[in-house]
Design a protein around this motif. Sequence first.
Motif, PDB file in Angstrom:
ATOM      1  N   UNK A   1       7.790   1.265  16.478  1.00 41.48           N
ATOM      2  CA  UNK A   1       6.964   0.912  15.325  1.00 41.48           C
ATOM      3  C   UNK A   1       5.853  -0.053  15.730  1.00 41.48           C
ATOM      4  N   UNK A   2       6.050  -0.796  16.817  1.00 47.57           N
ATOM      5  CA  UNK A   2       5.012  -1.708  17.283  1.00 47.57           C
ATOM      6  C   UNK A   2       3.762  -0.939  17.708  1.00 47.57           C
ATOM      7  N   UNK A   3       3.961   0.252  18.267  1.00 46.59           N
ATOM      8  CA  UNK A   3       2.824   1.056  18.696  1.00 46.59           C
ATOM      9  C   UNK A   3       1.912   1.437  17.555  1.00 46.59           C
ATOM     10  N   UNK A   4       2.489   1.606  16.352  1.00 48.79           N
ATOM     11  CA  UNK A   4       1.663   1.941  15.192  1.00 48.79           C
ATOM     12  C   UNK A   4       0.735   0.791  14.810  1.00 48.79           C
ATOM     13  N   UNK A   5       1.059  -0.416  15.293  1.00 51.02           N
ATOM     14  CA  UNK A   5       0.244  -1.594  15.005  1.00 51.02           C
ATOM     15  C   UNK A   5      -0.613  -2.012  16.202  1.00 51.02           C
ATOM     16  N   UNK A   6      -0.751  -1.108  17.174  1.00 53.83           N
ATOM     17  CA  UNK A   6      -1.620  -1.369  18.315  1.00 53.83           C
ATOM     18  C   UNK A   6      -1.070  -2.337  19.330  1.00 53.83           C
TER      19      UNK A   6
ATOM     20  N   UNK B   1      -6.418 -13.285   1.912  1.00 52.44           N
ATOM     21  CA  UNK B   1      -7.831 -13.105   1.665  1.00 52.44           C
ATOM     22  C   UNK B   1      -8.347 -11.704   1.886  1.00 52.44           C
ATOM     23  N   UNK B   2      -7.503 -10.780   2.361  1.00 50.20           N
ATOM     24  CA  UNK B   2      -7.911  -9.400   2.610  1.00 50.20           C
ATOM     25  C   UNK B   2      -7.562  -8.535   1.404  1.00 50.20           C
ATOM     26  N   UNK B   3      -8.573  -7.987   0.757  1.00 55.85           N
ATOM     27  CA  UNK B   3      -8.367  -7.122  -0.395  1.00 55.85           C
ATOM     28  C   UNK B   3      -7.710  -5.818   0.062  1.00 55.85           C
ATOM     29  N   UNK B   4      -6.644  -5.396  -0.637  1.00 52.78           N
ATOM     30  CA  UNK B   4      -5.918  -4.203  -0.193  1.00 52.78           C
ATOM     31  C   UNK B   4      -6.717  -2.919  -0.401  1.00 52.78           C
TER      32      UNK B   4
ATOM     33  N   UNK C   1       0.810  -1.233   0.000  1.00 52.05           N
ATOM     34  CA  UNK C   1       0.000   0.000   0.000  1.00 52.05           C
ATOM     35  C   UNK C   1       0.838   1.276   0.000  1.00 52.05           C
ATOM     36  N   UNK C   2       2.069   1.188  -0.469  1.00 52.10           N
ATOM     37  CA  UNK C   2       2.913   2.382  -0.596  1.00 52.10           C
ATOM     38  C   UNK C   2       2.796   3.005  -1.983  1.00 52.10           C
ATOM     39  N   UNK C   3       2.318   2.221  -2.943  1.00 56.51           N
ATOM     40  CA  UNK C   3       2.149   2.685  -4.316  1.00 56.51           C
ATOM     41  C   UNK C   3       0.715   2.381  -4.740  1.00 56.51           C
TER      42      UNK C   3
ATOM     43  N   UNK D   1      -6.536  -2.138   6.199  1.00 61.22           N
ATOM     44  CA  UNK D   1      -5.880  -2.264   7.496  1.00 61.22           C
ATOM     45  C   UNK D   1      -5.571  -3.715   7.833  1.00 61.22           C
ATOM     46  N   UNK D   2      -6.510  -4.622   7.538  1.00 63.08           N
ATOM     47  CA  UNK D   2      -6.264  -6.041   7.808  1.00 63.08           C
ATOM     48  C   UNK D   2      -5.142  -6.574   6.933  1.00 63.08           C
TER      49      UNK D   2
END
Length: 311
Positions: A101-106, A65-68, A52-54, A73-74
């Motif tokens: 960086x872990x904090x950004x992922x909850x 199985x999670x569509x970008x 999801x950077x481009x 987010x998933x």
Amino acid sequence: MNALTIENLVKTYGNGFQALKGIDLEVPAGDFFALLGPNGAGKSTAIGIISSLVNKSSGRVSVFGHDIDTEKEAAKASIGLVPQEFNFNVFEPILDTVTNVAGYNGISRAVARERAERYLRQLDLWDKRKGPGRELSGGMKRRLMIARALVHEPRLLILDEPTAGVDIEIRRSMWRFLTELNEERGTTIILTTHYLEEAEALCRHVAIIDRGRIVERGTVAELLSHSMLETFVLDLGGEAPTVLPDVAPFSLRHRPDGRLEVDVPQGQGLNGLFERLGPAGIEVTSLRNKSNRLEEFFLRLVAQRDEEEAA
């Protein structure tokens, strides 16, 4: 379930350059997968879209199985990315680089601290945890980015040229770590690399991308079975004769260093070669591959496509 599914993925930049021309790709969950190709082939563009950077121009991408697009987010939570370029704060303590960086992922601070210690120890960086990242060597910075990418324990780890510019000892230690991560934890790994021996040594499946298209895919064994020749370098017990004997179907030639080089057709054993060299007075003391077979296959494949396009 596939770890990654790509369907008819297209990326056209604002200047009209089409970096991806409708690629399709599937990476099974738990696989160790190599995406190979020359510079400008589209590898980094594909990785940028997956993470999801481009922004893609069209097509579909799903991660476990999670569509970008509809479940971004998933999908992102399932991915750990190690990019080519160093992109962390070099003045920040190494431990903070991983835990923050872990904090950004909850992830809570306590859990992040425990995971950071585990991965920094496994990657031989724990003793340097209090120092800033700028004090690390290039290879250590690569390992720091791997630790950072793993702190939220993603199911898919994407490594874009992870061993570029590092010495062979560090590269081999990273190979061992990644193999254990894949085999023991079941983490799916996608690797792009210019060191094709990495793909041959580590990966089970390979796709080759060239000029925005997937031109070959399959298991490493399947791709290697397409290789029609294998080249060996022969060490001799004495000097090579000036005139070499006819050893058909093998092709024998001199090397500047005094050794001999031989092309062995697919399906031909080496015993037939030695039976021809012995009567000619050529004693072979040892032999080795001139280069890995996957590299030879890749170079021939690209050259073949160039010839077809020129025609």
